[in-house]
Scaffold this motif. Structure first.
Motif, PDB file in Angstrom:
ATOM      1  N   HIS A   1      -4.042   8.833  -0.378  1.00 53.52           N
ATOM      2  CA  HIS A   1      -3.844   9.087  -2.055  1.00 53.52           C
ATOM      3  C   HIS A   1      -4.752   8.193  -2.640  1.00 53.52           C
TER       4      HIS A   1
ATOM      5  N   ALA B   1      -0.374   2.585  -2.950  1.00 52.19           N
ATOM      6  CA  ALA B   1      -1.157   1.346  -2.565  1.00 52.19           C
ATOM      7  C   ALA B   1      -0.425   0.536  -1.527  1.00 52.19           C
TER       8      ALA B   1
ATOM      9  N   ARG C   1       7.334  -9.619  -0.258  1.00 48.66           N
ATOM     10  CA  ARG C   1       6.283 -10.241  -0.890  1.00 48.66           C
ATOM     11  C   ARG C   1       6.749 -10.777  -2.409  1.00 48.66           C
TER      12      ARG C   1
ATOM     13  N   ASN D   1      -6.646  -5.382   1.769  1.00 49.51           N
ATOM     14  CA  ASN D   1      -5.379  -4.849   2.437  1.00 49.51           C
ATOM     15  C   ASN D   1      -4.298  -5.968   2.658  1.00 49.51           C
TER      16      ASN D   1
HETATM   17  C1  LIG Z   1      -3.631  -5.856  -1.539  1.00 48.15           C
HETATM   18  S1  LIG Z   1      -3.185  -4.179  -1.131  1.00 48.15           S
HETATM   19  C2  LIG Z   1      -1.429  -4.317  -1.612  1.00 48.15           C
HETATM   20  C3  LIG Z   1      -0.524  -3.939  -0.582  1.00 48.15           C
HETATM   21  C4  LIG Z   1       0.957  -4.072  -1.224  1.00 48.15           C
HETATM   22  N1  LIG Z   1       1.162  -3.191  -2.323  1.00 48.15           N
HETATM   23  C5  LIG Z   1       1.448  -5.369  -1.534  1.00 48.15           C
HETATM   24  O1  LIG Z   1       1.571  -5.955  -2.616  1.00 48.15           O
HETATM   25  O2  LIG Z   1       1.548  -6.090  -0.753  1.00 48.15           O
HETATM   26  C6  LIG Z   1      -4.042  -3.308  -1.832  1.00 48.15           C
HETATM   27  C7  LIG Z   1      -4.100  -1.918  -1.133  1.00 48.15           C
HETATM   28  O3  LIG Z   1      -4.572  -0.975  -2.345  1.00 48.15           O
HETATM   29  C8  LIG Z   1      -5.367  -0.004  -1.706  1.00 48.15           C
HETATM   30  N2  LIG Z   1      -6.321   0.490  -2.662  1.00 48.15           N
HETATM   31  C9  LIG Z   1      -7.311   0.130  -3.236  1.00 48.15           C
HETATM   32  N3  LIG Z   1      -8.152   1.063  -4.300  1.00 48.15           N
HETATM   33  C10 LIG Z   1      -7.122   2.081  -4.171  1.00 48.15           C
HETATM   34  C11 LIG Z   1      -7.067   3.356  -4.697  1.00 48.15           C
HETATM   35  N4  LIG Z   1      -8.100   3.683  -5.689  1.00 48.15           N
HETATM   36  N5  LIG Z   1      -5.966   4.153  -4.459  1.00 48.15           N
HETATM   37  C12 LIG Z   1      -4.872   3.837  -3.843  1.00 48.15           C
HETATM   38  N6  LIG Z   1      -5.072   2.560  -2.985  1.00 48.15           N
HETATM   39  C13 LIG Z   1      -5.876   1.992  -3.244  1.00 48.15           C
HETATM   40  C14 LIG Z   1      -6.139  -0.810  -0.472  1.00 48.15           C
HETATM   41  O4  LIG Z   1      -6.636   0.235   0.431  1.00 48.15           O
HETATM   42  C15 LIG Z   1      -5.012  -1.935  -0.306  1.00 48.15           C
HETATM   43  O5  LIG Z   1      -4.468  -1.219   1.031  1.00 48.15           O
END
Ligand SMILES: C[S@@+](CC[C@H](N)C(=O)[O-])C[C@H]1O[C@@H](n2cnc3c(N)ncnc32)[C@H](O)[C@@H]1O
Length: 257
Positions: free
Chosen positions: A185, A103, A74, A68
């Protein structure tokens, strides 16, 4: 794939709808093995029985599966490109942009988009959809309270304008919060709506297998309007964008042809 993990993945899919086989295996297996060992389990099978009995263990598993970390602005330079080069063009065509932060984790990303759009439009005209698979992060995103380290890249005038400091934490303004609608989602299973002018999906595709990524690129492309922009993370370059009806608009930005 080890049989123990394979069976575990099938059980988890049945229970949560999350398909672990679409995530890179070695990485995911390592993360989950270290978690179950810490909890005193000896195999994935053993661990699955544990999570079936205990909701706290289940939540911990979900937390470990979804990585997360996020922060405002970023990779700052990329957001500058969005603001100075790409958004003005999108806004020339249409002032009511349809934007999706996919995400979105704890909300830093969609809120960053709102802050950038505030340079072009009144915030009352900004509407961003933000989604994640993990309900816990969505709840935190809605709360909008962040530790100082999440704000390292935030320009000082933006910090003053849209945050209030409370104790060691920064609270995001109601005005910004109102621009974002959060929803649960799953990128690997749920329909993508659209059509969108801008889709931001960063730092999640790296966790998926090549096959899964390829399916997702197609879906993102179909969910964009012509000339719409797809913004990916700084390790997530698409090698053959034209296969997905994309052309490179700038590094880590793809435009729907
Ligand atoms: C590393 S964070 C990225 C957050 C933001 N987008 C950033 O770049 O700072 C990854 C996110 O992807 C989400 N995630 C993982 N698998 C996913 C899926 N199948 N569908 C939607 N979100 C997902 C996780 O819950 C997490 O919050």
């Amino acid at each position: 794939m080890g049989q123990d993990y394979e069976q575990f993945a099938a059980n988890v899919k049945k229970k949560t709808g999350i398909d672990l086989t679409l995530y890179k295996e070695a990485q995911m297996k390592r993360r989950l093995t270290s978690l179950y060992e810490k909890k005193g389990f000896h195999s994935f099978q053993d661990y699955f029985q544990g999570i079936s009995r205990d909701q706290d263990l289940m939540n911990e598993l979900l937390d470990r599966m979804t990585i997360n970390v996020s922060e405002f602005y970023r990779n700052y330079k990329r957001w500058e490109v969005l603001e100075t080069k790409l958004l003005p063009k999108l806004l020339e065509k249409n002032k009511r942009l349809k934007v999706w932060s996919a995400a979105c984790s704890t909300g830093e990303e969609p809120y960053t988009i709102a802050m950038i759009l505030s340079h072009f439009l009144p915030l009352s005209q900004v509407q961003i959809l933000a989604t994640d698979i993990d309900e816990n992060v969505i709840a935190r995103a809605k709360l909008g309270v962040y530790p100082e380290r999440s704000l390292n890249e935030v320009p000082s005038e933006i910090k003053t304008k849209f945050f209030t400091k409370e104790g060691g934490y920064y609270k995001i303004s109601e005005e910004i919060k109102k621009t974002v609608t959060f929803k649960k989602h799953n990128l690997l299973a749920d329909p993508y709506g659209g059509p969108f002018d801008l889709i931001v999906c960063r730092n999640v595709l790296i966790y998926f297998t090549e096959e899964a990524k390829s399916i997702l690129y197609k879906k993102f492309s179909s969910a964009l309007k012509e000339d719409g922009i797809f913004f990916v993370g700084s390790t997530e370059q698409i090698f053959n964008p034209s296969i997905y009806n994309f052309k490179t608009a700038d590094t880590f930005f793809y435009q729907k042809i």
